[in-house]
Every structure is written in C-alpha cells, then in structure tokens.
Design a protein around this motif. Sequence first.
Motif, PDB file in Angstrom:
ATOM      1  N   ASN A  63       0.814  -1.224   0.000  1.00 23.19           N
ATOM      2  CA  ASN A  63       0.000   0.000   0.000  1.00 23.19           C
ATOM      3  C   ASN A  63       0.843   1.268   0.000  1.00 23.19           C
ATOM      4  O   ASN A  63       0.306   2.374  -0.044  1.00 23.19           O
ATOM      5  N   ALA A  64       2.175   1.106   0.090  1.00 19.96           N
ATOM      6  CA  ALA A  64       3.044   2.295   0.093  1.00 19.96           C
ATOM      7  C   ALA A  64       3.006   2.957  -1.274  1.00 19.96           C
ATOM      8  O   ALA A  64       2.815   2.296  -2.295  1.00 19.96           O
ATOM      9  N   VAL A  65       3.207   4.282  -1.263  1.00 20.45           N
ATOM     10  CA  VAL A  65       3.228   5.026  -2.535  1.00 20.45           C
ATOM     11  C   VAL A  65       4.636   5.591  -2.712  1.00 20.45           C
ATOM     12  O   VAL A  65       5.167   6.255  -1.821  1.00 20.45           O
ATOM     13  N   LEU A  66       5.232   5.296  -3.866  1.00 20.50           N
ATOM     14  CA  LEU A  66       6.635   5.672  -4.090  1.00 20.50           C
ATOM     15  C   LEU A  66       6.778   6.637  -5.257  1.00 20.50           C
ATOM     16  O   LEU A  66       5.934   6.704  -6.131  1.00 20.50           O
ATOM     17  N   GLN A  67       7.892   7.340  -5.234  1.00 18.58           N
ATOM     18  CA  GLN A  67       8.239   8.223  -6.359  1.00 18.58           C
ATOM     19  C   GLN A  67       9.750   8.131  -6.576  1.00 18.58           C
ATOM     20  O   GLN A  67      10.497   7.810  -5.644  1.00 18.58           O
TER      21      GLN A  67
END
Length: 571
Positions: free
Chosen positions: A464-468
Amino acid sequence: MRLFMWGAVTATREGGRRYEPNFLDAGPLWGNTGSQSMKFDALCLYSCFFGYRSTVLTYGFMMTRMSKNVTHWLSFEDYGDYDRLREILLRANYTVPGVLEVTGVKGGSVSGKDIPLVLQRTREGRPIDTLMRLFLARVPVPEQAVREAIAPMPLETLKRIGLLKTENGSVLPRLKLVPFDRFMLVQEIHDPALKAPLDFVIGVGAATLTMANFMIRRQSRMTLDLGTGCGLLALLKSCESDKIIATDRNPRAVRMTRFNARINAVSNLECREGDLFEPVADLRFDLILSNAPFVITPSSGYLYLDGGLHGDQFCQRLVRGAAEVLNEGGYCQFLCNWAHLKGRDWQERLAGWFKGTGCDTWVLRGATEDTSVYARKWIEHFELSSSTEFSRLYDEWMDYYTRERIEAISMGFVTMRRNSTGENWFRIDNEPEVKQRDVGVDIIRIFELRDFLGSVQSDDSFMNAVLQPAPELRLNIEYQPSTEGWHVVSHRLQLIRPLAFDAQTDELGWSFISRCDGKRTVGEVLREVASSSSLNTDGIKTGAMHVIRHLIQHGFLLPAEGPAQICSETV
Ligand SMILES: C[S@@+](CC[C@H](N)C(=O)[O-])C[C@H]1O[C@@H](n2cnc3c(N)ncnc32)[C@H](O)[C@@H]1O
C-alpha cells in the motif's frame, strides 16, 4: 556497482553485497586529499605528517614537554590579546581570500608545492607579505618587518606564547598559523629531518577533511569532538551547535584547540583533557564526532596514530563508550579501520562491536588493504630517512599482524544512531563515489529511509506504500549493435547526490521504477508491470519486493510522503 534486478536479487543481501578484498578499491575516504581538500578553502602548507616511531608510549614524556612552557604556551596573559591578534590578521587580510589573491591561485588551496610562488609574490613588504612568508613559506623574516606587521602587539607577546622565535635578528615561526575556511588555525610544524615528539599534535589531513565533509551539519544541542587534535572539526561544527566539547588525551592538543577557539572568537567550544569518554561521562550528546586514532599498529607510541592501543581496540572502545553518552536519536560518526582475522568473517566480527549498544549502525566501507600494503603505506608516511629503520619497522609490523592473525585491513566511515524504540540494524555498503560536500545530509536520509522501511515491514503495508523516484535519479541505457539491430545491454541507475550511489537494473526493474509516480501504490504498479510483461504478479512479488526495498534503502525510490530530508531535492 549494485545489482538491482528482479533476477539478481541473490547478489544482494541485507547489509549490502558481500565483498571480497580488492586491493585496487581505493575510495575517497582515504588518501584522496585532492578531491576532498578542494571542498574546503584550505591553505594547507603542511607536510601531512603522520609520524611513527617504534617507541613505548610515555604519557609522562608529554607532560614534560608541556611543563617546559606550561604557563604561557599558547595562552595569552591578557585575554584581550586573542581579539587583538585576530584583528591584526584580519586587517592584514591574512585570510583564505586574501592569500589566494596574493598568490593568484584560483579557488582550492595553496599547498607546499606553492612555496616558491608564495615567496615570489610576497616581496612588497606589506603586512600580508610578511605574514605569508613567516607562516606559510616559513622562512626567516627580518625582525623589524614582523614588528610592523603585528603592531601594536609586541613581538615578545607572540614569543612568550611559543608562536614565534628570534634567531640572528630574524623571526621564525615555532607553530603554523594558517587561514583555513573561515578560521585561523594554529598547528604544529614538523621538521622531517627530526624525530617528532610523542605529543605531536597532528594537523589537518585527508582524514580530517573526510570527517568535515561527512559530518552531519544540522543543528545539535550538545556535540562532542573526541580526539580533537588542533580542533578543526570542533570549530567547523561550532556554528551548528548550541555547545560543543572538544576532548583529547594529549594536553598539548587541548591547549592548541583552546587557543584556536579563542583566536576565532568561538565561545561555545569547551576543551577538556582526558581518556576517551572519561572527561564527559556526566554529559549526553546529540552528535559525537571522532577522527579517531584508528591506525592498526603494534602500538606506536604516538597518540594520534593508535591512541596507545593495539589492533582496532580504540575504535571498539569508541563504539561502546559513544552508545553510553548518546541522547536518544543522537548520532556518532567516526573514521574506522578494522582487522580481517584469518578464519573469521570480517562482517560478522565488525557487526559484533555494535551488538547490544542500542544503536542502528551504517558503515560506508572504503578500501581494503593487504597488511603488507597497509604497513608499507603507513611506515612510508613518516620513515623515509633511513631504509634500515624502515625495514626494522616493517618486520615488526608484519610479525605483529601474523601473531594477531590479521590478514587484511579495511577502512570506513561509521555512523551510529541511538534508537531504543525498535530492533537495531547494522548495515555495510561499499562507499559510492562522493560527488559533493555535505555528505551528512545523505547519511541522515539513509537512516530516515530505513525508518520508513521499518514502518512498512508487513507485505500488506508495503503493497500500500506510494513511491516516487528521487528527483536526482538518472537512467543511462547502454545499447549494443548486433545483426538484428541495436539492443539494450544495460540499465544503469545513478543518483546525482553527494553519495552518488549507482546500480544496474533490468527492463522489468526499470519498468517498475518508471511507473512510480507518487500516486499509485506499490501493489498497483507491480500488477501493471506483471501484466505488461505477461507475468503472474504472485510469481514475481517476493523477488520484486526485495529489490524495491533495496532501491528505497539507497534512495533511488522514495516514499511519496515523508520527512523533508527524504523527499525534497534540497534540504
Ligand atoms: C588522528 S588524530 C585526529 C585529530 C583531529 N581530530 C583531526 O581530525 O585532525 C586523533 C586524536 O585523538 C587523540 N587521542 C588519542 N588517544 C586518545 C584517547 N584515549 N582519548 C582521547 N583522545 C585521544 C590524539 O591525541 C589525536 O589528537
């Protein structure tokens, strides 16, 4: 080069890739004075002395040398003389920009090889000419010229504190007084023709500059510079510390640092004399710095070299002691050499030093050297005058290494952080190329990324983590011609940051990274990657997660939301 490919995950492991000693692997942690020193405006007319003689450590001897001039040595009777001397030097423009202007050297530093230039450009007899001839070129200067350059301070005042001496109507320096960055620094002079005294205070060298570039530069309430020498690290850190304590076991070093603090009007720096943490046992710190006496010798007698201890004992004691006096969340940073013992895994041995300290630890590993290379390098540093003495010392060192089963020695930069809230971690990375000053920013970033990974340990939370991508991430694709046309042979990731980590990835890896847009979750991106490559998500999930964690650990990929240190381009 790191390998972050779906298919290559076994090449990495928690704690970094396994490393076999590679004698050609010299990193900027060591001996790379060129690139490191360019980062400070240094006037380094010093002969980077690391003297060693096979003598028994006699602490009493040091007291004797100090006691000769103990009252006056680097101590003005009139406290106002510290300000007066500073004003005299500033008025003469004896500063980094001032000296560079006179010499015409653009940026960087003036070094020993520039002495002929210094002599040529300082013939006009201005106060700055006199000061440069005296303290940089260190040639005899007519007494009258010196009196005029330091007026209204009497020459006798600087003779009394042991800074100058007169011989046959000329004046000579007993110590160096050189501008360094925005400071004025007194340092020892070493005459290579003479044996150095055991209480020799080592001047600014490659290791000092590495520390200066790697230290954490954010504000600290209480900082300790352990083994301060002439005090440069403490001075540099003083403007980012409410209070800084500089300690040294060598009373001469303590006196020198105190003088350097006063002449630079640094009032939050306190100097204490004593062994390791003994002078500060009553205090707690947010930051501990130590350019430790880390050289692995059979005990040299020189405090600045090995602290009077055998093997890597000094660094081991430093680790244990630091853990006791660090505040929660506080950092300790030091340069370290550690022995590779025959038949023992060196990573396990090193990790053992930190077990039970309550600290997370990150080791940036520089070169590993075979003992014969190491011994030769260090002995050559100070013993070139006599080949017989060189051979005797070399045999003594090599016998010692054989007895202690030491077969190689590694050097590295260690950062510990006190963390009592979770399970502590220990990690070793081979040092990447160091591109810019202020490596400390990247060091904190690595700790914060590790905290983030700790917060998404379960598969569900990770998915569920959001990365960039890091804004400083670059991709280099290499193509190769073939009979069917050009095809891609490698995807190379590179971070344009002070710690310029790089890694190889593959098309699948790149396909994942390029889809991380700060909006979609890891799970969503992974499903997309799998379907675009006709793969089963569950089939690639475990390996992919391992690689993604490594991409985050090194700062290639970042959480979309998190501490400013992690997310922003400039901090
Ligand atoms: C390699 S020199 C570093 C000097 C300075 N910090 C620099 O970076 O240029 C190590 C210093 O540690 C000091 N030292 C050695 N043993 C020590 C001990 N047991 N406790 C405190 N300081 C010690 C030495 O006197 C020396 O000044």
